[in-house]
Design an enzyme around this catalytic site. Structure first.
Site, mmCIF file in Angstrom:
data_model
loop_
_atom_site.group_PDB
_atom_site.id
_atom_site.type_symbol
_atom_site.label_atom_id
_atom_site.label_comp_id
_atom_site.label_asym_id
_atom_site.label_seq_id
_atom_site.Cartn_x
_atom_site.Cartn_y
_atom_site.Cartn_z
ATOM 1 N N ASP A 1 0.909 -1.068 0.056
ATOM 2 C CA ASP A 1 0.011 -0.042 0.041
ATOM 3 C C ASP A 1 0.981 1.117 -0.042
ATOM 4 O O ASP A 1 2.003 1.211 0.017
ATOM 5 C CB ASP A 1 -0.986 -0.118 1.188
ATOM 6 C CG ASP A 1 -2.156 0.767 0.784
ATOM 7 O OD1 ASP A 1 -2.292 1.367 0.192
ATOM 8 O OD2 ASP A 1 -3.120 0.484 1.654
ATOM 9 N N GLU B 1 -10.309 6.893 4.795
ATOM 10 C CA GLU B 1 -9.459 6.470 5.794
ATOM 11 C C GLU B 1 -9.331 7.012 7.075
ATOM 12 O O GLU B 1 -10.355 7.173 7.729
ATOM 13 C CB GLU B 1 -7.914 6.548 4.794
ATOM 14 C CG GLU B 1 -8.059 5.597 3.799
ATOM 15 C CD GLU B 1 -6.590 5.478 2.939
ATOM 16 O OE1 GLU B 1 -5.469 5.232 3.766
ATOM 17 O OE2 GLU B 1 -6.642 5.834 1.864
#
Length: 806
Positions: free
Chosen positions: A324, A520
């Site tokens: 990521d 997020e």
């Protein structure tokens, strides 16, 4: 697939899990954060993920590739920090477009621009090095969500409420066609998280807390995106590579903290968080993404026992593992530009959006000096080339994607409308106020009534989704406009007034409200309490006082504690984040002229709905699986309105800057002599870099708050920041007390994140009035000064010394 078969999807995997857990495998307990692969359920990438001819072709390529080209295959850069011309010197294997990146710097570029950019990178890659084409990935997580005009489906939490496996596969196929239609062949989806604490800011990316449903959906979405793998054949031109993410337990972190630590036993890790990966791998997922998070203190980007021992060996995954966003930099001993440990642990492709150049150089050095073995390097390259071959990117006749007509196709829009209708959950309908009857006079109001941003949520056009507008999706409808059209079609009167109550007393008011967009960690919460803004709360009270029935349409990425609002409402609909097709709500909420709605409610809660503000939810108001229908009505009495905890929603009195942003009630105050841009300090865009082009002051201001209790408790002001360029004297003022930071800045290492503590008593000694602080942060610097700030907050003190006052 019928709903009744949901429980059957995981039968073999769960049975294997139970059997292996019971078997004595080792006499020694595993080290914390280290998995025992023998305990895990087995899986297997389909044999058709490759074929002998493909493997021979890969053998030939690897044999002739110099180490420079092999290393290049392992690095992925973001389009915001690389150009096609860069590939001549740096033969990278992959390119991505992050949440705030658009073609040629335009976040609102059309599909043709995306296809053109992908083609330019592809052509440049074919002309460089060994001629291996790049792999292009994008966060298309609820439809092709970066692209204005695309079909935007409900976020995963809404799809979980729909509880329809066949629908998920159809959505996957439609999303793939639109992604491929813009020339892209890889999406970072589906998310297979099993959120256990809905304070987590990514809860809406999870389908459910139920691993059985996640497993069924993981298989269906993978097949929808890719189609079934066929030996010797590439994916079709309207299919894209899926990414099972984020491996593993990103939804199981303590307190629901994004990028946090799942402090759980291995048995729970397996039972709750692994099932979706088993079915997705078995269905042929070509890629898996490692999670930012940790398991019992070990970062997943560096956990070989999970990435290699479990995922690649026990689960038989033959595709590529991608990291990521600079996640490798969080592994101990690593940085964003240097991390052989992550490759050795099992990450094949490092996502290095803005760090790619330094990472390429350091990885090349590690490959040459043996810190990354030749065997491991070749294995990573093989997996990457295997995926490229399966996507039809290799060879003399590559698969051509780019059918622009697929983007926003009418059939896809109709499917999204169906998904919206199926995702709605009816929690209250006293007196049968819904569906809205023919001829009724309706007011549609509230902050979400005409807000495409609120109904689409994060990951829509931009990363956080805060500036999405109806103009971005001319083929969509806001909720308010869709409801108004349907009411009028049924012979009623409708007034759309997001900020008002309308001229005449309505029979029914539909109030659309809920969470503002986030993505997020921006969405992490300290508790589950939701409170309507004062204007909306007053409007609801006024409507109730005049006898108007109130329908609440609640937009959110997770269940929230809404006891007081639930009591005020005559009807309450959990609408989640439905996307762009507001007509899907009208199909369920508004009756046609025959007095019946086009659709009944079929949605069911994918997570328990809380009875107070505490989390995890221990005693819910509504269990997961709950939902009313028109056919089976029920009255709801008064519910608990007490949060049962002290609420300090955002610690506003002591947090002035968070992840580079000023949280409410604070705001930035600066002039044109200071420029700002989001940057990565430790995570994706978790900080903001400020550059002084002239002498000026960077301020944070807001409604005055008292820091006197913090002073009495001997607390410190903490700056989490990085000095990028020092230039002349710098001073910091809090509440009128001015401190000289010049010596501190001179001693701080430039280019490295540091924390600076200043006791509040220092500001008081410099004349600060801490009983009423409206300007808690004023950083005064000359031209040329550059600093990156992540957070400014008040924390427990350490009794340190004071810098000099000025």
């Amino acid at each position: 697939m019928a709903r009744a078969s949901l429980a059957l999807i995981l039968a073999s995997a769960l049975a294997a899990c139970a059997a292996t857990t019971a078997a004595p495998v080792s006499t020694a307990p595993p080290t914390a954060g280290q998995a025992n692969p023998a305990l895990w359920p087995a899986a297997r990438s389909p044999a058709a993920i490759t074929d002998p001819a493909t493997e021979r072709m890969i053998d030939t390529l690897i044999a002739r590739m110099p180490v420079e080209q092999k290393v290049g295959q392992l690095i992925q850069a973001d389009i915001g920090s690389i150009t096609p011309a860069d590939l001549a010197a740096y033969p990278l294997g992959s390119i991505l477009a992050g949440g705030n990146s658009g073609p040629y710097g335009n976040e609102r570029a059309d599909a043709a621009s995306w296809a053109r950019l992908v083609g330019e990178f592809r052509e440049a890659s074919r002309k460089s090095g060994s001629g291996i084409p790049i792999l292009f990935g994008v966060d298309a997580v609820h439809g092709h969500s970066n692209l204005p005009g695309a079909t935007i489906f409900p976020h995963n939490v809404g799809l979980g409420a729909a509880n329809d496996v066949a629908l998920i596969e159809r959505i996957g196929a439609a999303a793939a066609a639109e992604i491929a239609g813009s020339g892209i062949e890889w999406t970072f989806a589906p998310t297979l998280a099993a959120p256990q604490d809905v304070r987590w800011g990514r809860t809406y990316e999870g389908f459910s807390a139920d691993p059985v449903q996640i497993a069924a959906y993981g298989r269906a979405m993978t097949l929808g995106l890719q189609g079934p793998l066929r030996s010797g054949q590439p994916l079709a031109a309207d299919k894209v590579a899926a990414t099972a993410k984020h491996f593993l337990a990103d939804g199981g972190t303590q307190d629901g903290r994004d990028q946090g630590d799942a402090r759980i036993a291995e048995a729970e890790l397996i039972a709750r968080h692994a099932p979706g990966y088993v079915t997705s791998i078995d269905a042929g997922a070509l890629t898996v993404m490692a999670s930012f998070s940790s398991w019992n203190g070990v970062k997943h980007h560096g956990n070989a026992s999970l990435l290699t021992g479990v995922l690649k060996q026990r689960m038989g995954f033959e595709g590529l593992v991608v990291g990521d966003w600079n996640g490798h930099g969080q592994v101990p001993g690593c940085s964003a530009t240097d991390c052989p440990a992550s490759i050795n642990a099992g990450v094949d492709l490092l996502m290095a959006p803005d760090s790619w150049k330094g990472l390429y150089d350091s990885t090349l050095k590690a490959a040459k000096d043996g810190r990354i073995t030749a065997a491991r390097l070749d294995d990573a390259v093989r997996r990457i080339l295997r995926v490229k071959a399966k996507l039809g990117l290799m060879g003399p006749a590559p698969v051509r994607r780019g059918d622009l007509a697929q983007v926003g196709a009418p059939a896809h829009l109709a499917l999204a409308r169906e998904a919206v209708a199926k995702s709605l959950v009816l929690l209250k309908n006293n007196g049968g106020v819904l569906p809205l009857k023919p001829g009724v006079k309706v007011l549609i109001t509230g902050p979400g009534a005409d807000s495409m941003a609120m109904q689409a949520g994060g990951w829509t056009v931009t990363w956080q989704g805060t500036d999405t507008t109806a103009a971005d999706f001319p083929n969509g409808q806001t909720i308010g406009r869709a409801l108004a059209d349907a009411v009028r079609a049924g012979g009623g009167q409708a007034t759309l007034a997001p900020q008002g109550t309308g001229a005449d007393k309505p029979d029914v008011a539909v109030v659309v409200l809920g969470e503002a967009p986030y993505a997020e960690f921006e969405g992490d919460l300290p508790n589950l309490a939701f409170t309507a803004d004062s204007e909306t709360a007053s409007r609801i009270a006024q409507l109730k006082s005049q006898g108007t029935k109130v329908v609440v349409v609640f937009l959110s990425g997770r269940p929230r504690f809404t006891g007081a609002l639930m009591n005020q409402a005559d009807a309450f609909v959990a609408a989640w984040l439905p996307g762009t097709q507001g007509n899907g709500l009208a199909d369920v909420l508004v009756a046609r002229k025959d007095g019946r709605a086009a659709r009944d409610f079929t949605g069911r809660l994918p997570f328990a709905w809380p009875d107070d503000a505490r989390s995890p939810v221990a005693a819910p108001l509504f269990q997961a699986g709950y939902g009313l229908t028109y056919a089976k009505a029920a009255e709801l009495g008064a519910v608990n309105a007490d949060p049962r905890m002290a609420l300090q929603p955002d610690s506003a009195a002591s947090t002035f800057l968070l992840r580079g942003k000023a949280p409410a009630p604070w705001h930035f105050a600066m002039d044109g002599a200071i420029t700002a841009r989001p940057v990565d300090l430790g995570a994706q865009e978790d900080a903001r870099q400020f550059s002084w082009t002239g002498a000026s002051v960077l301020g944070i201001e807001g409604a005055p708050t008292s820091l006197a209790p913090a002073l009495a408790s001997n607390r410190d002001l903490l700056l989490d920041w990085r000095i990028d360029r020092a230039a002349g004297p710098v001073a910091l003022t809090l509440g009128g007390g001015r401190i000289d930071l010049s010596a501190l800045i001179a001693a701080a290492p430039q280019g490295r994140a540091v924390t600076t503590r200043i006791p509040l008593r220092c500001f008081a000694a410099a004349g600060a009035k801490l009983d009423s602080v409206g300007a808690p942060f004023r950083l005064e610097a000359p031209a040329g000064f550059v600093a990156t700030l992540r957070s400014v907050t008040v924390i427990d003190g350490t009794g340190g010394a004071c810098p000099p006052a000025r």
